[in-house]
Structures are given as C-alpha cells and as structure tokens.
Write an enzyme that holds these catalytic residues in place. Structure first.
Site, mmCIF file in Angstrom:
data_model
loop_
_atom_site.group_PDB
_atom_site.id
_atom_site.type_symbol
_atom_site.label_atom_id
_atom_site.label_comp_id
_atom_site.label_asym_id
_atom_site.label_seq_id
_atom_site.Cartn_x
_atom_site.Cartn_y
_atom_site.Cartn_z
ATOM 1 N N HIS A 78 0.829 -1.216 0.000
ATOM 2 C CA HIS A 78 0.000 0.000 0.000
ATOM 3 C C HIS A 78 0.856 1.255 0.000
ATOM 4 C CE1 HIS A 78 -3.770 2.112 0.269
ATOM 5 N NE2 HIS A 78 -3.382 2.785 1.337
ATOM 6 N N HIS A 121 -11.758 3.347 -4.042
ATOM 7 C CA HIS A 121 -11.012 3.991 -2.951
ATOM 8 C C HIS A 121 -11.471 3.557 -1.566
ATOM 9 C CE1 HIS A 121 -10.127 7.148 0.026
ATOM 10 N NE2 HIS A 121 -8.984 7.253 -0.617
ATOM 11 N N GLU A 124 -10.673 2.393 8.687
ATOM 12 C CA GLU A 124 -9.443 2.968 9.229
ATOM 13 C C GLU A 124 -9.727 3.775 10.492
ATOM 14 O OE1 GLU A 124 -7.370 5.465 6.424
ATOM 15 O OE2 GLU A 124 -5.626 5.702 7.734
ATOM 16 N N HIS A 165 -6.023 -1.367 5.887
ATOM 17 C CA HIS A 165 -6.175 -1.008 7.305
ATOM 18 C C HIS A 165 -7.025 -2.047 8.060
ATOM 19 C CE1 HIS A 165 -4.202 2.661 6.260
ATOM 20 N NE2 HIS A 165 -5.210 3.107 5.531
ATOM 21 N N ASP A 185 2.007 3.243 2.951
ATOM 22 C CA ASP A 185 0.895 4.188 2.869
ATOM 23 C C ASP A 185 1.353 5.644 2.728
ATOM 24 O OD1 ASP A 185 -1.585 5.336 2.977
ATOM 25 O OD2 ASP A 185 -2.165 4.544 4.909
HETATM 26 ZN ZN ZN Z 1 -4.161 4.626 1.836
#
Ligand code: ZN
Length: 455
Positions: free
Chosen positions: A59, A211, A237, A271, A322
């Site tokens: 990610h 997304h 998340e 996440h 991330d």
């Molecule tokens: Zn992300």
C-alpha cells in the site's frame, strides 16, 4: 541480456534456511533453479550474508512521501486527527505536476529498495490537473508512476483508484478531492491505458482500487467485481468511518463488504483497523488480505489491528507504507508487533509453538500476504518466482553474532541501523553497499521537486 546467477551463503527458502545456495535466473528476471549445498564457483554473484526474499509493499500513495514529517503541527482547531491531516493533504495535493509526482515516486522507490522492499502496490488516485480537468492523456499520472518504477527498478502493481464521491454512499465530493474524481467510464479509460502500459512487463501488474465505501457506490462495486486481478479498498481505518457506515447502511464497513461483495483472495482490505469479533472471523475466512500500514496507522492515530485473533483463525496480512512516514519493512513489522504488546501487556505476540520467533513469523506472513495482494509471482526464493533478493549484512553491528531466525528478530526488533547490503529486483542489482545504484541523480530530481512543492 545474459542469464543471472547469485550464490548466497545463507538463504531463506520456502522450506527454511539453507546454506550455500545457487540461485539462477533467466534473462527476464525469473528464478529457474535454486540449488542448496553447492560451493561458490563460476560467475555467480556472491552474497555472503543472509539472503531473504524481497518484501512486497502492498500500500502506497507515492505523492505523500513529499508530505512525510510535514503535517505534524497543531492546527487552530486544537484537536488534530486523521481528518485534519486529510485537510493538509488536500491542500498539498493541488501543487503536484506530473514531473513532481514522478520525481517523488522515484525517490520513494529508492528508499523502499534500500530497506528491502522490492515491489510496491501503488494505490493511485491523483489522476487529474489541479482544477480537476483530465490531462491530454487521461492516464498521464498513472504512467508517471510506472516511469518512476522503471527508473528505480522496483516491481509495481499499479492500482488505478476509482473515486467519485465524498461520503457514503454518493455524498458530494469535497473541493480538495477534485483531482481524484472519475465516473466509471473515464475510470475504465485509465484502467485500459494502464493495462496497455504494463502489458508484457514482468516487473508490472495491474489491479483496481475502489477507494473506499466513502468514494464509490454499491453499483460501482458491482461493475468492477469480476476483474481478474487484485482489488484493493480502504476499509475501517477510523471510528468515524465506522459510525457513518453504520448510520447509512446499518452495517459496519467490513461487515458491509463481507455481505455485499464476493470477498475472496483477490481482495485486499487496507487497514481493517476497527473490526468486531465476527468481522475478524469473516475476514480471516474470506481469504482476502488485510493490508496493514503500521507506522502510518500509528502516525494518524487510527488504532490497533486485532492481530492475535486474526492470525489464530488463519487470516492473511501484508504490510504497506501508505503515507511513507516509514519506508522500511523491519519498522512496519516492529510497529505491528509492539502495538500488540502495548495493548495486550504481552511479548512475542505473533508467534506459535512451531514458530517461536516473531521476526520470522511476521516476515513469512507479510511475504505471502504481500505477494497475494500484488498479483505477481513474488515473495519467495523458488523456481518460477521473480528474482527479488535482499541480502542482510550479518557483519553489521545490529546482526553480529546472530544466525537464521534469531537474525531476523534482531533485524526487526532492534536498533535504527539498516543492515540491507545488496538488493536484486527481477534479477537486476539495484542496491549495492546499501545504496541504490542511481540514488544521487534520483535525489537531485526529488530535491528540485521539493523546492517547487514547498515554495
Ligand atoms: Zn491509503
């Protein structure tokens, strides 16, 4: 291009540690033979340390590397959070040109490679010009990610992201999101252009990334769910996201995904921080991968993944960086385990009777889950896999006197030094003596981009 061969004094193979291992790869960078117990002869490159498979990073939002460490100030609101960080990100995102995005991504890749990541799944949503209009080539920004990967030598799974709305399900988008937005038709144009741009390149693969439940609708998820490749989505998340999903659908985000998509081994839930017990069990059973980004999740105050129950039920996970406040596999795995220790008042959490070393247990799991999430033949030193090798310098002070799994524990759980000495990616040597072979030129271009971005 000639065939390539490496001779590793110690190598972590699917069956465990082996000594004196000859690893032979095709000119295209695929391993075709792995032979332990053979003396170092001939033209094989000598790797005198401990060699482990290159780690997939599942990610990344590459542009956020330019923000790392730059959003740490108290805001006028007084109570900073993921959501105030996101406002900062939206302001910053308006500044990127295609050249900037490519330069920042290449620098990120250098840092990832130097720490032992050999592949990255780029969750790509920065598609359009600052005013939201598409570039002349609608896939311009996606191709910049591929160009950066080819420059650095890192493997890439490009994940064009479908982003249409600003809240669950179908709320109008925020002004700061305008560079991200596509309807399904234009999104599919980007996907098809990305497919053409990655076709035939063994260092590349293509996936899709709706997304989040905030950014798409159930109809959009139905439209893409037959895709034959990795499908990544952000999920659960933040507690606020769970509350909004509950209010809109009556279900928590991961429960909604479990009930409404054919969640299977193609899927990666990024996440998956806030899970109840039934979601932990459902996600583990589904065969999907939990995409954990421990240093970013710590930085953003997201929460702590429910690792012990998930592992006990056979759940699969991989690691990602991330927002790139961390760029090292060892630090991601350390943060993952030490967060569990802080919460549970325990040590060596990610272990089992037959697997007493957390460094080894976490590395094995993240290699397998990361490879699955990437949709590429990576994550192991074995015939048919890409030749992605990371040599740990066992004369580095951090590792001195350690062997095998105990050396992995030392790598993951001690010190700040970086014992990664050499890295081969698709058979090509990209890190020598701890430095990327093109580090200086890539850093110069990054420096110019940063001066523009922070002017
Ligand atoms: Zn992300």
């Amino acid at each position: 291009m000639a065939a390539t061969a490496f001779h590793a004094a110690h190598a972590l193979l699917p069956g465990g540690w082996a000594r004196d291992v000859l690893i032979e790869a095709s000119p295209q960078g695929d391993i075709h033979a792995v032979t332990p117990g053979i003396a170092p002869t001939g033209p094989a490159r000598r790797l005198s340390g401990h060699v482990v498979p290159g780690m997939p990073n599942l990610h990344s939002h590459a542009f956020q590397r330019a923000m790392a460490g730059g959003a740490e100030r108290r805001s006028p609101a007084g109570q900073d959070s993921f959501w105030t960080w996101r406002e900062t990100m939206y302001r910053f995102v308006g500044r990127f040109s295609p050249e900037d995005a490519e330069a920042v991504a290449a620098q990120l890749h250098v840092e990832l490679l130097e720490h032992g990541f050999t592949a990255v799944a780029e969750f790509h949503y920065l598609h359009h010009q600052p005013d939201g209009m598409p570039y002349a080539d609608v896939a311009e920004m996606a191709k910049r990610q591929l160009a950066a990967a080819r420059r650095s030598g890192i493997g890439m799974t490009l994940l064009p992201s479908l982003y249409r709305y600003g809240g669950i399900f179908g709320k109008p988008p925020h002004d700061g999101q305008r560079r991200f937005l596509n309807d399904l038709d234009r999104f599919m144009q980007i996907v098809e252009a990305s497919r053409t741009a990655t076709a035939g390149d063994l260092q590349m693969a293509l996936g899709l990334a709706p997304h989040s439940l905030r950014a798409v609708t159930p109809d959009m998820l139905r439209a893409i769910r037959d895709f034959a490749g990795p499908i990544h989505i952000h999920a659960a998340e933040q507690p606020k996201e769970v509350e909004e999903c509950l209010a809109a659908t009556g279900a928590r985000p991961v429960r909604w995904v479990l009930d409404n998509t054919p969640l299977d081994a193609r899927w990666v839930l990024i996440h998956a921080t806030h899970l109840d017990k039934a979601e932990v069990a459902g996600l583990a059973r589904s065969g999907a991968v939990a995409g954990l980004c421990p240093t970013t999740e710590a930085s953003l105050g997201d929460g702590i993944f429910r690792l012990p129950g998930f592992l006990a039920q056979g759940g699969r996970f991989g690691i990602g960086t991330d927002s790139h406040v961390g760029t090292a596999p060892a630090f991601e795995l350390r943060q993952l385990e030490t967060s569990q220790r802080l919460r549970g008042h325990a040590r060596a959490v990610a272990t089992a009777e037959q697997n007493p070393h957390p460094g080894r247990t976490l590395l094995d799991a993240a290699l397998a889950g990361g490879a699955q999430a990437s949709g590429r033949r990576i994550g192991a030193i074995a015939p048919g896999m890409r030749c992605d090798l990371v040599e740990l310098d066992d004369t580095h002070p951090l590792l001195l006197g350690r062997q095998g799994d105990a050396l992995l524990d030392a790598w993951v759980f001690s010190g700040q030094g970086n014992p990664v000495r050499r890295v081969a990616c698709g058979g090509r040597m990209v890190v020598e003596a701890g430095r990327h072979v093109d580090a200086m030129a890539i850093r110069d271009a990054f420096g110019q981009a940063m001066r523009r971005l922070t002017a």
